[in-house]
Design a protein around this motif. Structure first.
Motif, PDB file in Angstrom:
ATOM      1  N   GLU A  61       0.659  -1.022  -0.022  1.00 26.31           N
ATOM      2  CA  GLU A  61      -0.279  -0.477  -0.199  1.00 26.31           C
ATOM      3  C   GLU A  61       1.131   1.043  -0.049  1.00 26.31           C
ATOM      4  OE1 GLU A  61      -3.102   0.192   2.709  1.00 26.31           O
ATOM      5  OE2 GLU A  61      -3.423  -2.245   2.795  1.00 26.31           O
ATOM      6  N   ASP A  62       0.666   2.325  -0.738  1.00 26.62           N
ATOM      7  CA  ASP A  62       1.058   3.607  -0.926  1.00 26.62           C
ATOM      8  C   ASP A  62       1.117   4.366   0.240  1.00 26.62           C
ATOM      9  OD1 ASP A  62       1.654   2.959  -3.201  1.00 26.62           O
ATOM     10  OD2 ASP A  62      -0.480   4.335  -3.785  1.00 26.62           O
ATOM     11  N   SER A  63       0.179   3.694   1.430  1.00 26.28           N
ATOM     12  CA  SER A  63       0.450   4.624   2.951  1.00 26.28           C
ATOM     13  C   SER A  63       2.151   4.229   3.667  1.00 26.28           C
ATOM     14  CB  SER A  63      -0.453   4.365   3.576  1.00 26.28           C
ATOM     15  OG  SER A  63      -0.489   3.110   4.033  1.00 26.28           O
ATOM     16  N   PHE A  65       4.811   3.702   2.515  1.00 27.67           N
ATOM     17  CA  PHE A  65       5.725   4.489   2.223  1.00 27.67           C
ATOM     18  C   PHE A  65       5.706   6.281   2.626  1.00 27.67           C
ATOM     19  CE2 PHE A  65       5.988   1.103  -1.265  1.00 27.67           C
ATOM     20  CZ  PHE A  65       6.731   1.221  -0.903  1.00 27.67           C
ATOM     21  N   SER A  66       4.403   6.759   2.199  1.00 31.73           N
ATOM     22  CA  SER A  66       4.294   7.930   2.841  1.00 31.73           C
ATOM     23  C   SER A  66       4.690   7.888   4.403  1.00 31.73           C
ATOM     24  CB  SER A  66       2.672   8.120   2.730  1.00 31.73           C
ATOM     25  OG  SER A  66       2.092   7.818   3.189  1.00 31.73           O
ATOM     26  N   LYS A  67       4.343   6.698   4.488  1.00 34.62           N
ATOM     27  CA  LYS A  67       4.862   7.187   6.255  1.00 34.62           C
ATOM     28  C   LYS A  67       6.312   7.831   6.668  1.00 34.62           C
ATOM     29  CE  LYS A  67       0.891   4.114   7.858  1.00 34.62           C
ATOM     30  NZ  LYS A  67       0.819   3.062   8.201  1.00 34.62           N
ATOM     31  N   THR A  68       7.028   6.621   5.871  1.00 35.41           N
ATOM     32  CA  THR A  68       8.650   6.838   5.993  1.00 35.41           C
ATOM     33  C   THR A  68       8.917   8.392   5.322  1.00 35.41           C
ATOM     34  OG1 THR A  68       9.216   6.104   3.896  1.00 35.41           O
ATOM     35  CG2 THR A  68       9.030   4.616   5.752  1.00 35.41           C
ATOM     36  N   ILE A  69       8.317   9.217   4.356  1.00 34.14           N
ATOM     37  CA  ILE A  69       9.120   9.661   3.872  1.00 34.14           C
ATOM     38  C   ILE A  69       8.244  11.507   4.544  1.00 34.14           C
ATOM     39  CG2 ILE A  69       8.185  11.600   2.052  1.00 34.14           C
ATOM     40  CD1 ILE A  69       7.534   9.804   0.312  1.00 34.14           C
ATOM     41  N   LYS A  70       7.173  11.226   6.170  1.00 36.86           N
ATOM     42  CA  LYS A  70       7.190  12.448   6.541  1.00 36.86           C
ATOM     43  C   LYS A  70       8.113  12.462   7.575  1.00 36.86           C
ATOM     44  CE  LYS A  70       2.225  11.993   6.077  1.00 36.86           C
ATOM     45  NZ  LYS A  70       0.980  11.498   6.932  1.00 36.86           N
TER      46      LYS A  70
END
Length: 70
Positions: A61-63, A65-70
């Motif tokens: 899921e894309d979520s 990856f977005s957790k690690t970017i923040k």
């Protein structure tokens, strides 16, 4: 024994930069030119390991990856 004297006043010549004139070189442009777009997946065999890895990455899921970017 005779000794030979060497000249100690050796003049070093400095290089004088010469002015160089460059003319611009342009690639001929044609606004009617076509670009070929091809799918790189067509070059990968059907049963290649890259396809399995691609399916595994796409299933995440894309979520995540977005957790690690923040």
């Amino acid at each position: 024994m005779e000794q030979t004297l060497l000249p100690l006043s050796i003049k070093e010549e400095t290089a004088v930069p010469q002015k160089r004139n460059f003319t611009p070189t342009f690639i001929p442009y044609d606004n009617q030119q076509t670009t070929l777009i091809f799918d790189i997946q067509d070059l990968i065999p059907v049963h290649h390991v890259a396809r399995v890895i691609n399916q595994m990455i796409e299933s995440i899921e894309d979520s995540v990856f977005s957790k690690t970017i923040k």
